[in-house]
Design a protein around this motif. Structure first.
Motif, short mmCIF file in Angstrom:
data_model
loop_
_atom_site.label_atom_id
_atom_site.label_comp_id
_atom_site.label_asym_id
_atom_site.label_seq_id
_atom_site.Cartn_x
_atom_site.Cartn_y
_atom_site.Cartn_z
N SER A 71 10.85 0.39 -21.72
CA SER A 71 11.72 0.64 -20.57
C SER A 71 12.63 2.00 -20.96
N ASP A 72 12.74 2.95 -20.17
CA ASP A 72 13.36 4.16 -20.21
C ASP A 72 12.73 4.91 -21.63
N GLY A 73 11.38 4.91 -21.92
CA GLY A 73 10.66 5.49 -22.83
C GLY A 73 11.09 4.83 -24.13
N ARG A 74 11.52 3.85 -24.29
CA ARG A 74 11.64 3.17 -25.76
C ARG A 74 10.98 1.81 -25.31
N ARG A 75 10.39 1.37 -26.62
CA ARG A 75 9.68 -0.07 -26.91
C ARG A 75 10.67 -1.03 -26.88
N GLY A 76 10.37 -2.30 -26.16
CA GLY A 76 11.20 -3.27 -26.30
C GLY A 76 10.60 -4.74 -26.70
N ASN A 77 11.09 -5.70 -26.32
CA ASN A 77 10.43 -7.02 -26.76
C ASN A 77 10.40 -7.80 -25.32
N PRO A 78 9.51 -8.86 -25.28
CA PRO A 78 8.66 -9.22 -26.45
C PRO A 78 7.53 -8.54 -26.40
N GLY A 100 10.89 -9.20 -45.41
CA GLY A 100 12.28 -8.62 -45.07
C GLY A 100 12.65 -8.90 -43.68
N ASP A 101 13.67 -8.41 -42.91
CA ASP A 101 14.44 -8.53 -41.91
C ASP A 101 13.64 -7.61 -40.81
N ARG A 102 12.44 -7.59 -40.70
CA ARG A 102 11.81 -6.85 -39.71
C ARG A 102 10.63 -7.72 -38.90
N GLY A 103 10.35 -7.21 -37.75
CA GLY A 103 9.54 -7.93 -36.91
C GLY A 103 8.15 -7.10 -37.06
N ALA A 104 7.44 -6.90 -36.03
CA ALA A 104 5.95 -6.47 -35.87
C ALA A 104 6.15 -4.88 -35.70
N GLY A 105 7.22 -4.41 -35.37
CA GLY A 105 7.70 -2.86 -34.95
C GLY A 105 6.97 -2.02 -35.78
N PRO A 106 7.34 -1.96 -37.09
CA PRO A 106 6.87 -1.03 -38.24
C PRO A 106 5.42 -1.02 -38.54
N LEU A 107 4.66 -2.17 -38.09
CA LEU A 107 3.40 -2.17 -38.24
C LEU A 107 2.51 -1.63 -36.94
N LEU A 108 3.34 -1.59 -36.15
CA LEU A 108 2.65 -0.86 -34.95
C LEU A 108 2.94 0.61 -34.57
N ALA A 109 4.08 1.20 -35.30
CA ALA A 109 4.49 2.46 -34.99
C ALA A 109 3.06 3.65 -35.39
N GLY A 110 2.43 3.36 -36.21
CA GLY A 110 1.30 4.37 -36.52
C GLY A 110 -0.02 4.09 -35.86
N ARG A 111 -0.30 3.13 -35.15
CA ARG A 111 -1.37 2.78 -34.63
C ARG A 111 -1.75 3.49 -33.31
N ILE A 143 -1.24 -0.83 -26.47
CA ILE A 143 -1.03 -0.65 -24.99
C ILE A 143 0.44 -0.74 -24.82
N GLU A 144 1.04 0.38 -24.22
CA GLU A 144 2.33 0.14 -23.55
C GLU A 144 2.34 -0.06 -22.26
N VAL A 145 3.25 -0.93 -21.72
CA VAL A 145 3.32 -1.33 -20.33
C VAL A 145 4.81 -1.09 -19.95
N ALA A 146 4.75 -0.28 -18.70
CA ALA A 146 6.23 -0.08 -18.36
C ALA A 146 6.73 -1.27 -17.57
N MET A 147 8.15 -1.59 -18.00
CA MET A 147 8.79 -2.67 -17.53
C MET A 147 10.34 -2.53 -17.21
N PHE A 161 17.18 -5.88 -23.25
CA PHE A 161 18.50 -6.50 -23.56
C PHE A 161 18.56 -7.89 -24.31
N ASP A 162 19.30 -7.69 -25.31
CA ASP A 162 19.37 -8.95 -26.23
C ASP A 162 20.92 -9.30 -26.28
N VAL A 163 21.33 -10.49 -26.55
CA VAL A 163 22.63 -10.73 -26.54
C VAL A 163 23.05 -10.93 -27.91
N ASP A 164 23.81 -10.11 -28.64
CA ASP A 164 24.34 -9.90 -29.83
C ASP A 164 25.70 -10.49 -29.93
#
Length: 196
Positions: free
Chosen positions: A136-143, A160-171, A175-179, A185-188
């Protein structure tokens, strides 16, 4: 060939300390706890089974999901970071599941349409990707949707406190899907929930 089987993991083990003293996932939105919105979106999608990872506030979060067709797994190591919950949820998936949607439990704008869009993108290509991510707006999101075969070793070694994002960065097989902005948006904080 039959479509690959896709499950879902809802990460609901975190403490949500930025939200304040009350458990964030139990905060009400339209009369229902945040975590229940996410679970109902997953259940309305074509993903199956749906595994919920519990940790902090385990019994209260579990009670908020009562009556829904979900599988629960406890993560005793949730304080060590998001990676431990991700690994616990994936370990609870049946062997027949080839890919999994990874949902954050504090994203109440996510709908079954978002999830099914990611699944369709995964199934509609001849060469299976390692992941499908919303943008969304050029940035990867979730899920995100992860191919459990292609990423098996990398996911086992995640820490550590990381999800899968770092694993995907260099691959180059993601597939990226525009949404829409729901995937960003998450609630912090209570203010984020109030301004939804």
């Amino acid at each position: 060939m039959p479509d690959p089987r896709v499950g879902a993991v809802i990460l609901a083990a975190g403490r949500g300390t930025r939200f304040g003293p009350e458990p964030k996932l139990l905060a009400l939105l339209d009369g229902e706890p945040l975590v229940r919105h996410v679970a109902k979106a997953a259940l309305a999608s074509s993903a199956h089974p749906i595994v919920v990872v519990l940790g902090a506030h385990s019994s209260a979060v579990g009670a908020a999901l009562e009556g829904l067709d979900l599988r629960f797994v406890e993560n005793p190591h949730h304080a060590e970071g998001l990676s431990t919950s991700l690994r616990a949820g994936l370990a609870a998936m049946p062997d027949a599941v080839e890919a999994a949607l990874i949902l954050l439990a504090d994203m109440p704008r996510i709908t079954a349409d978002h999830l099914d869009g990611l699944i369709a993108a995964y199934r509609d290509v001849r060469q299976r990707p390692s992941a499908v991510v919303p943008v969304s707006d050029g940035r990867r999101g979730n899920p995100v949707l992860l191919d459990l075969g292609k990423l098996a070793e990398a996911l086992r070694n995640l820490s550590g406190d990381r999800g899968a994002g770092p694993l995907l960065a260099g691959r180059d097989d993601v597939i990226e899907v525009a949404m829409d902005e729901a995937v960003a948006f998450d609630v912090d904080t209570p203010a984020a929930l109030a301004g939804r």
